[in-house]
Design a protein around this motif. Structure first.
Motif, PDB file in Angstrom:
ATOM      1  N   LEU A   1     -48.179 -70.936 -23.810  1.00 40.25           N
ATOM      2  CA  LEU A   1     -46.742 -71.001 -24.060  1.00 40.25           C
ATOM      3  C   LEU A   1     -46.387 -71.473 -25.475  1.00 40.25           C
ATOM      4  CD1 LEU A   1     -45.335 -72.288 -20.649  1.00 40.25           C
ATOM      5  CD2 LEU A   1     -44.992 -70.057 -21.725  1.00 40.25           C
ATOM      6  N   LEU A   2     -47.370 -71.931 -26.232  1.00 45.69           N
ATOM      7  CA  LEU A   2     -47.109 -72.259 -27.639  1.00 45.69           C
ATOM      8  C   LEU A   2     -46.903 -70.991 -28.461  1.00 45.69           C
ATOM      9  CD1 LEU A   2     -49.684 -75.149 -28.271  1.00 45.69           C
ATOM     10  CD2 LEU A   2     -47.227 -75.329 -27.788  1.00 45.69           C
ATOM     11  N   ASP A   3     -47.461 -69.877 -27.990  1.00 45.83           N
ATOM     12  CA  ASP A   3     -47.292 -68.571 -28.638  1.00 45.83           C
ATOM     13  C   ASP A   3     -47.492 -67.505 -27.561  1.00 45.83           C
ATOM     14  OD1 ASP A   3     -47.127 -66.398 -30.286  1.00 45.83           O
ATOM     15  OD2 ASP A   3     -48.890 -66.874 -31.497  1.00 45.83           O
ATOM     16  N   PRO A   4     -46.531 -67.386 -26.641  1.00 47.69           N
ATOM     17  CA  PRO A   4     -46.736 -66.616 -25.418  1.00 47.69           C
ATOM     18  C   PRO A   4     -47.103 -65.146 -25.608  1.00 47.69           C
ATOM     19  CG  PRO A   4     -44.436 -67.290 -25.653  1.00 47.69           C
ATOM     20  CD  PRO A   4     -45.207 -68.035 -26.670  1.00 47.69           C
ATOM     21  N   ARG A   5     -46.464 -64.456 -26.509  1.00 51.41           N
ATOM     22  CA  ARG A   5     -46.741 -63.017 -26.650  1.00 51.41           C
ATOM     23  C   ARG A   5     -48.154 -62.777 -27.165  1.00 51.41           C
ATOM     24  NH1 ARG A   5     -41.519 -59.359 -28.193  1.00 51.41           N
ATOM     25  NH2 ARG A   5     -40.070 -60.302 -26.713  1.00 51.41           N
ATOM     26  N   GLN A   6     -48.543 -63.483 -28.193  1.00 50.77           N
ATOM     27  CA  GLN A   6     -49.864 -63.293 -28.776  1.00 50.77           C
ATOM     28  C   GLN A   6     -50.969 -63.774 -27.829  1.00 50.77           C
ATOM     29  OE1 GLN A   6     -50.761 -61.823 -31.611  1.00 50.77           O
ATOM     30  NE2 GLN A   6     -52.943 -62.352 -31.483  1.00 50.77           N
ATOM     31  N   ARG A   7     -50.789 -64.968 -27.296  1.00 53.12           N
ATOM     32  CA  ARG A   7     -51.860 -65.562 -26.497  1.00 53.12           C
ATOM     33  C   ARG A   7     -51.977 -64.947 -25.106  1.00 53.12           C
ATOM     34  NH1 ARG A   7     -51.359 -71.890 -28.602  1.00 53.12           N
ATOM     35  NH2 ARG A   7     -52.149 -71.423 -30.698  1.00 53.12           N
ATOM     36  N   SER A   8     -50.890 -64.458 -24.547  1.00 54.51           N
ATOM     37  CA  SER A   8     -50.975 -63.761 -23.266  1.00 54.51           C
ATOM     38  C   SER A   8     -51.822 -62.508 -23.412  1.00 54.51           C
ATOM     39  CB  SER A   8     -49.582 -63.388 -22.749  1.00 54.51           C
ATOM     40  OG  SER A   8     -48.858 -64.534 -22.376  1.00 54.51           O
ATOM     41  N   GLN A   9     -51.602 -61.789 -24.492  1.00 58.02           N
ATOM     42  CA  GLN A   9     -52.388 -60.575 -24.725  1.00 58.02           C
ATOM     43  C   GLN A   9     -53.854 -60.912 -24.980  1.00 58.02           C
ATOM     44  OE1 GLN A   9     -51.177 -57.277 -24.383  1.00 58.02           O
ATOM     45  NE2 GLN A   9     -53.413 -57.155 -24.248  1.00 58.02           N
ATOM     46  N   GLU A  10     -54.099 -61.980 -25.717  1.00 59.53           N
ATOM     47  CA  GLU A  10     -55.481 -62.394 -25.976  1.00 59.53           C
ATOM     48  C   GLU A  10     -56.176 -62.792 -24.674  1.00 59.53           C
ATOM     49  OE1 GLU A  10     -55.058 -65.531 -28.778  1.00 59.53           O
ATOM     50  OE2 GLU A  10     -54.830 -64.205 -30.519  1.00 59.53           O
ATOM     51  N   TYR A  11     -55.445 -63.453 -23.811  1.00 63.22           N
ATOM     52  CA  TYR A  11     -55.987 -63.887 -22.522  1.00 63.22           C
ATOM     53  C   TYR A  11     -56.403 -62.678 -21.683  1.00 63.22           C
ATOM     54  CZ  TYR A  11     -55.969 -65.868 -17.784  1.00 63.22           C
ATOM     55  OH  TYR A  11     -56.299 -66.222 -16.505  1.00 63.22           O
TER      56      TYR A  11
END
Length: 267
Positions: free
Chosen positions: A88-98
């Motif tokens: 949630l610190l960078d939801p768009r980028q990190r959700s995709q990375e996850y």
């Protein structure tokens, strides 16, 4: 004794119902954000469901409320909470990375199965697993575009992730202690699977045992706590408000009801 276990069963059922209701309310006809944040919505919703499933699994199984099993579940819940907050610190980028990391891991596993078959291993089950994995991957992204990452999905250590989310104590006092159970470290097995030998000539060496303990309800409270913290993050991000009791409120009410029931039995 059986009557008390029946009461504990009802206690667990009440909690499970609350957990299920909280999840269903938030995911029914779910479409957060602008409706097109596919990765963000998918990750935040499914991780919430995973946390709920772990809490239900613990709450409905009183025989797991001990140091033998409960810390395994709680450690996973803590790990999820850290992941959730960090995403949630960078939801768009990190959700995709996850998601990409998970797909890459499954792609590598599928390649291992495929290599096994090419080397002459005859197994219909292995072939079906490989084909099912490949179909699941392809339903989300073409395999040719999926990278395999052999490191941490976040590119960071858990300790550093806790520092970044502003909660270093979560690593020190929750993640690390329960990790000793996951990794079967001496500071766990020495407490839960050891007793001092009765023979004084054996230099007080440890003898392996399985400690039989009455269900420890505090483990269930912790499960409710770690679930509620994820619910709070979900609600904060989507600006969602619920009139349902929180898991901790439901836990406290269930404990009160359990105590009153046992007091009646003692009278």
């Amino acid at each position: 004794m059986s009557t008390q276990y029946d009461a504990i069963g009802r206690f667990g059922f009440r909690l499970c119902q609350n957990i299920s209701d909280n999840l269903t309310e938030r995911t029914a006809d779910f479409r957060g954000g602008d409706g097109f944040e596919t990765a963000v919505n998918s990750v935040l919703s499914t991780l919430l469901a995973r946390q709920s499933a772990l809490a239900i699994g613990l709450a409905e199984s009183p025989l797991t409320w001990s140091g033998h099993i409960a810390p395994l579940v709680l450690r996973s819940m803590i790990d999820l909470l850290i992941t959730y907050r960090w995403i949630l610190l960078d939801p768009r980028q990190r959700s995709q990375e996850y998601i990409s990391y998970g797909l890459g891991t499954e792609k590598l596993l599928t390649a291992h199965y495929q290599q096994k078959l090419e080397d002459g291993f005859e197994g219909a089950d292995v072939k079906r697993i490989m084909e099912a994995n490949m179909a699941w991957i392809e339903s989300q992204q073409f395999q040719m575009f999926i990278a395999v990452n052999l490191g941490s999905w976040s590119g960071s250590s858990v300790r550093k992730m806790c520092d970044e989310i502003g909660d270093p104590d979560l690593y020190k006092f929750s993640y690390t202690p329960f990790s000793s159970c996951v990794h079967n470290m001496w500071n766990h097995v020495g407490k839960w699977n050891a007793r001092t030998c009765d023979n004084p000539l054996h230099k007080q060496h440890a003898v392996g045992v399985i400690r039989d303990v009455w269900p420890i309800v505090d483990f269930v409270f912790r499960a409710c706590k770690y679930l509620e913290l994820v619910l709070d993050e979900f609600d904060r991000y989507y600006e969602y408000s619920s009139n349902l009791d929180t898991p901790i409120t439901a836990f406290n009410a269930a404990v009160q009801e359990l105590s009153e029931e046992w007091e009646k039995e003692d009278d």
